[in-house]
Motif scaffolding. Structure first.
Motif, PDB file in Angstrom:
ATOM      1  N   TYR A   4       0.852  -1.183   0.000  1.00  0.00           N
ATOM      2  CA  TYR A   4       0.000   0.000   0.000  1.00  0.00           C
ATOM      3  C   TYR A   4       0.890   1.237   0.000  1.00  0.00           C
ATOM      4  N   LEU A   5       0.304   2.400  -0.270  1.00  0.00           N
ATOM      5  CA  LEU A   5       1.051   3.650  -0.416  1.00  0.00           C
ATOM      6  C   LEU A   5       0.445   4.733   0.467  1.00  0.00           C
ATOM      7  N   THR A   6       1.323   5.466   1.173  1.00  0.00           N
ATOM      8  CA  THR A   6       0.907   6.590   2.009  1.00  0.00           C
ATOM      9  C   THR A   6       1.851   7.773   1.787  1.00  0.00           C
ATOM     10  N   THR A   7       1.444   8.935   2.306  1.00  0.00           N
ATOM     11  CA  THR A   7       2.289  10.127   2.266  1.00  0.00           C
ATOM     12  C   THR A   7       2.081  10.938   3.538  1.00  0.00           C
ATOM     13  N   HIS A   8       2.940  11.905   3.722  1.00  0.00           N
ATOM     14  CA  HIS A   8       2.852  12.851   4.835  1.00  0.00           C
ATOM     15  C   HIS A   8       3.524  14.118   4.338  1.00  0.00           C
ATOM     16  N   VAL A   9       2.842  15.254   4.416  1.00  0.00           N
ATOM     17  CA  VAL A   9       3.399  16.514   3.929  1.00  0.00           C
ATOM     18  C   VAL A   9       3.626  17.440   5.121  1.00  0.00           C
ATOM     19  N   LEU A  10       4.861  17.903   5.255  1.00  0.00           N
ATOM     20  CA  LEU A  10       5.225  18.783   6.360  1.00  0.00           C
ATOM     21  C   LEU A  10       5.729  20.117   5.832  1.00  0.00           C
ATOM     22  N   ASP A  11       5.210  21.194   6.391  1.00  0.00           N
ATOM     23  CA  ASP A  11       5.615  22.560   6.077  1.00  0.00           C
ATOM     24  C   ASP A  11       6.838  22.870   6.948  1.00  0.00           C
ATOM     25  N   THR A  12       8.028  22.777   6.369  1.00  0.00           N
ATOM     26  CA  THR A  12       9.250  22.972   7.159  1.00  0.00           C
ATOM     27  C   THR A  12       9.504  24.444   7.471  1.00  0.00           C
TER      28      THR A  12
END
Length: 117
Positions: A4-12
């Protein structure tokens, strides 16, 4: 283990999750690019469901598009025209039945990614 595929987006730049960013997944095959999922990140910078769940998973070549320009516009990051970063494509391969995690670390003038866990 099924894949399966996941993501996580972080505003650095702000040190927080990137809430409200559109993420689109494409399957790449013999020159074709087929959209198979379109999701928006939640308050934690993740999608509410797997981008590519176990019952739809297939090995192969893929592209994730992160719609960073629209997200920056919506979150009040100082506008510029055109934006330095707009749509960020990340092409990658999934060669085995496994959990693939493709995070995005973003600021208005740079980004990075890696294969996470």
């Amino acid at each position: 283990m099924p894949g399966y595929l996941t993501t996580h987006v972080l505003d650095t730049a702000r040190g927080q999750p990137a809430r409200g960013m559109t993420v689109v997944l494409f399957r790449l095959h013999q020159g074709d690019r087929q959209e198979i999922a379109r999701l928006v990140t939640n308050d934690d910078g993740r999608t509410d469901s797997q981008i590519l769940p176990q019952d739809q998973f297939a090995t192969g070549s893929y592209e994730l598009e992160f719609h960073a320009g629209d997200w920056m516009d919506a979150t009040g990051i100082a506008p510029e025209s055109p934006r330095f970063l707009d749509v960020i494509p990340i092409r990658f391969g999934m060669s085995q039945q496994d959990h693939y995690h493709v995070p995005l670390l973003i600021s208005p003038f740079g980004y990075s990614t890696y294969r996470g866990s």
